[in-house]
Design a protein around this motif. Structure first.
Motif, short mmCIF file in Angstrom:
data_model
loop_
_atom_site.label_atom_id
_atom_site.label_comp_id
_atom_site.label_asym_id
_atom_site.label_seq_id
_atom_site.Cartn_x
_atom_site.Cartn_y
_atom_site.Cartn_z
N PHE A 11 0.86 -1.20 0.00
CA PHE A 11 0.00 0.00 0.00
C PHE A 11 0.89 1.24 0.00
CE2 PHE A 11 -2.13 -3.41 2.20
CZ PHE A 11 -3.45 -3.34 1.82
N ASP A 12 0.50 2.25 -0.76
CA ASP A 12 1.20 3.54 -0.72
C ASP A 12 0.34 4.52 0.09
OD1 ASP A 12 3.18 2.44 -2.22
OD2 ASP A 12 2.58 3.38 -4.10
N VAL A 13 0.89 4.99 1.19
CA VAL A 13 0.14 5.80 2.16
C VAL A 13 0.66 7.22 2.08
CG1 VAL A 13 -0.56 6.01 4.56
CG2 VAL A 13 -0.02 3.75 3.61
N GLU A 14 -0.10 8.11 1.46
CA GLU A 14 0.50 9.38 1.05
C GLU A 14 -0.41 10.59 1.19
OE1 GLU A 14 0.92 7.75 -2.93
OE2 GLU A 14 -0.58 9.19 -3.61
N ASP A 15 -1.70 10.40 1.44
CA ASP A 15 -2.63 11.53 1.42
C ASP A 15 -2.53 12.31 2.73
OD1 ASP A 15 -4.74 13.26 1.47
OD2 ASP A 15 -6.30 11.77 1.09
N TYR A 70 8.88 3.34 3.12
CA TYR A 70 9.03 4.76 2.82
C TYR A 70 8.55 5.04 1.40
CZ TYR A 70 11.36 9.33 2.62
OH TYR A 70 11.64 10.67 2.51
N HIS A 71 7.92 6.21 1.21
CA HIS A 71 7.31 6.53 -0.09
C HIS A 71 7.63 7.96 -0.49
CE1 HIS A 71 4.58 5.91 -3.36
NE2 HIS A 71 3.59 6.65 -2.89
N THR A 72 8.84 8.39 -0.25
CA THR A 72 9.40 9.74 -0.47
C THR A 72 8.94 10.72 0.62
OG1 THR A 72 7.69 10.82 -1.84
CG2 THR A 72 9.34 9.47 -3.00
N HIS A 74 8.08 14.10 0.09
CA HIS A 74 7.00 15.04 -0.29
C HIS A 74 6.19 14.61 -1.51
CE1 HIS A 74 8.90 17.59 2.64
NE2 HIS A 74 10.02 17.64 1.94
N HIS A 75 6.43 13.42 -2.03
CA HIS A 75 5.61 12.83 -3.10
C HIS A 75 5.42 13.77 -4.29
CE1 HIS A 75 2.56 10.32 -5.02
NE2 HIS A 75 2.88 9.35 -4.17
N SER A 76 4.22 14.32 -4.46
CA SER A 76 3.91 15.11 -5.66
C SER A 76 4.19 16.59 -5.51
CB SER A 76 2.44 14.93 -6.03
OG SER A 76 2.15 13.56 -6.17
N THR A 121 8.63 3.81 -5.08
CA THR A 121 8.60 4.97 -5.98
C THR A 121 7.29 5.72 -5.83
OG1 THR A 121 9.91 3.72 -7.56
CG2 THR A 121 8.77 5.65 -8.42
N ALA A 122 7.35 7.05 -5.80
CA ALA A 122 6.14 7.87 -5.76
C ALA A 122 5.66 8.08 -7.19
CB ALA A 122 6.42 9.21 -5.09
N GLY A 123 4.50 7.52 -7.51
CA GLY A 123 3.94 7.68 -8.85
C GLY A 123 4.97 7.29 -9.91
N THR A 124 5.21 8.21 -10.84
CA THR A 124 6.20 7.94 -11.89
C THR A 124 7.47 8.73 -11.65
OG1 THR A 124 5.22 9.69 -13.21
CG2 THR A 124 4.44 7.46 -13.63
N GLY A 210 -2.72 -0.61 -3.62
CA GLY A 210 -2.90 0.79 -4.01
C GLY A 210 -2.84 1.69 -2.80
N HIS A 211 -3.84 2.57 -2.67
CA HIS A 211 -3.78 3.68 -1.71
C HIS A 211 -4.96 3.63 -0.75
CE1 HIS A 211 -2.00 4.70 -5.59
NE2 HIS A 211 -1.12 5.43 -4.93
N PRO A 212 -4.68 3.65 0.54
CA PRO A 212 -5.80 3.73 1.50
C PRO A 212 -6.73 4.90 1.19
CG PRO A 212 -3.77 3.19 2.65
CD PRO A 212 -3.40 3.42 1.22
ZN LIG Z 1 2.24 7.37 -4.22
#
Ligand SMILES: [Zn+2]
Length: 473
Positions: A11-15, A70-72, A74-76, A121-124, A210-212
């Protein structure tokens, strides 16, 4: 013993925007625990800061018993990973990843009280510097990497890190969980996916859930606020994603539960903790006397630069050959540590010209120059230079393989008057596929439209010299 697919969930937890997405992490963690399944949850630094600020440290409690990654940082938010890597070469780019990411990784270690299982990786937004920086970040594996061996091996080693390629076959599963027709199709496809994984050399089946946040929202927090290179104006409230109905959330959770039940009912599959998989696949190969002779013969069989060995990358093999040319008994001493691909740029105006063959003194001098660059930088030179001679490493690799193919590793100790040079392709064939795929994906909405990925693509190609399959499959 029956060969089972090893299935893991990530799972990517980012929101950081919607508080409801914090609850979704807890629900998912609890659902998995009830099924006695370990999930790997990759958090961004910004999500961790939001959880702390919203006094939701209970989310980290809920993740006990699961893996935390870890998922970066600051992501986007701009600059994204690819954007901040844009102006950098190799070594300074790796240092930039560490400089920008270490605080986020440390915060998640602190709040979770855990070691991190991987970097997703965060997105692309990716660069080969990310796997290159993992050791310095204290993270043992990379997930959703753009790298692949070209031989179907997953996971594999690339740029010095254990990498799991982006799964093209499955996921994100969240898209299927919210649509009953698609979900039925996924369940129908699952036995075949499991069977193929169980029969494959590496056995893994990565179910990227995916994403919670998508369990409680109909759209992504970042697409609404950070598309095409723009950060929100300071002081302006972020646009909140449209929420999902509670019935919609229930459907997704129920479908995920059913998916897990289906995997657990399969005699050909078993759930594994991602961290256990990483620990098992990080095993170093064992080297028996004679390994070098075998590796040379295997590599000489193909015109390509071979990236599918379970013992050495092409960069390691060339380095070992250079040591053998200088008289070292490599069959006995082993290949030594990892060696990365050539990252320097050719010096402007300097012609790369070499004679049709090298005498043994020239060959030893060229081999010594390769060893010096590896010792100083950890990377191969693009061109080995000695005594006014400049030989591209790909030519050196191809020539020495052809030379040893006739007499094995022993011929490197008693060199003839001249070793002929044969030009070789500069990169493994997979380099084109990887860098073109990456180049297409990275140009999407997550980045500034004018992002220049020329150098990122060049370094992506260069690191294919560091590819090898894992020792154990
Ligand atoms: Zn992500």
């Amino acid at each position: 013993m029956r060969r089972k697919a090893q299935v893991f969930l990530t799972f990517d937890v980012e929101d950081p925007v919607t508080p409801a997405s914090d609850d979704a992490v807890v629900w998912l963690a609890d659902l998995l625990r009830e099924k006695d399944v370990n999930g790997a949850f990759f958090l961004t630094g910004d999500k961790a800061r939001a959880l702390r600020q919203r006094q939701r440290l209970d989310v980290f409690e809920a993740l006990r018993g699961h893996d935390v990654g870890y998922h970066t940082n600051h992501h986007s938010t701009h600059p994204t990973v690819a954007e901040y890597l844009e102006p950098h070469g190799w070594a300074d780019g790796v240092a930039e990843v560490v400089r920008r990411e270490l605080s986020g990784a440390d915060l998640i270690r602190e709040l979770s009280g855990r070691q991190l299982c991987g970097f997703a990786t965060a997105g692309t937004s990716w660069g080969p510097h990310v796997p290159g920086a993992l050791a310095a970040l204290g993270i043992p594996a990379h997930v959703h990497s753009f790298s692949r061996t070209g031989g179907g091996h997953n996971p594999h080693w690339y740029a010095g890190a254990l990498c799991f390629a982006r799964s093209e076959a499955v996921g994100p599963v969240e898209d299927d969980l919210q649509d009953q027709a698609r979900f039925a199709e996924l369940l129908g496809r699952l036995p075949q996916l499991i069977k193929e994984a169980a029969e494959s050399e590496d056995r893994i089946l990565h179910l990227y859930v995916g994403h919670p946040t998508i369990f409680v929202n109909q759209e992504f927090w970042d697409g609404l606020n950070y598309a095409s290179g723009r950060n929100p104006e300071p002081g302006v409230a972020l646009t909140a994603p449209r929420p999902r109905s509670s019935g919609g959330t229930r459907t997704m959770l129920d479908n995920l539960a059913l998916l897990i039940d289906t995997v657990q009912a399969s005699p050909d599959a078993e759930f594994v903790a991602f961290s256990d998989l990483v620990a098992a696949r990080r095993t170093e190969p064992t080297f028996r006397e004679g390994w070098f002779t075998t590796a040379l013969a295997e590599a000489a069989k193909t015109d390509d630069i071979r990236t599918t060995s379970r013992t050495v990358s092409p960069a390691q093999l060339l380095h070992a050959v250079c040591r053998a040319v200088q008289g070292e008994d490599v069959n006995r001493s082993g290949p030594g540590g990892d060696v990365l691909g050539p990252v320097e740029l050719p010096k402007p105006g300097e012609p790369v010209d070499h004679p049709a063959g090298l005498d043994h003194e020239q060959l030893r001098a060229v081999a010594a120059s390769v060893r010096r660059t590896v010792a100083a930088t950890g990377t191969l030179p693009a061109v080995a230079r000695a005594d006014g001679i400049a030989v591209p490493v790909a030519t050196l690799y191809r020539s020495l393989l052809e030379f040893t193919a006739r007499g094995g590793a022993d011929v490197l100790r008693a060199l003839p008057e001249t070793v002929p040079l044969t030009a070789g392709t500069e990169f493994p064939w997979i380099a084109d596929e990887i860098s073109e795929h990456y180049g297409r994906r990275v140009r999407r909405w997550m980045h500034r439209p004018d992002l220049d990925v020329t150098e990122l693509m060049r370094l992506t190609r260069a690191q294919t010299w560091s590819l090898r399959a894992t020792a154990s499959g």
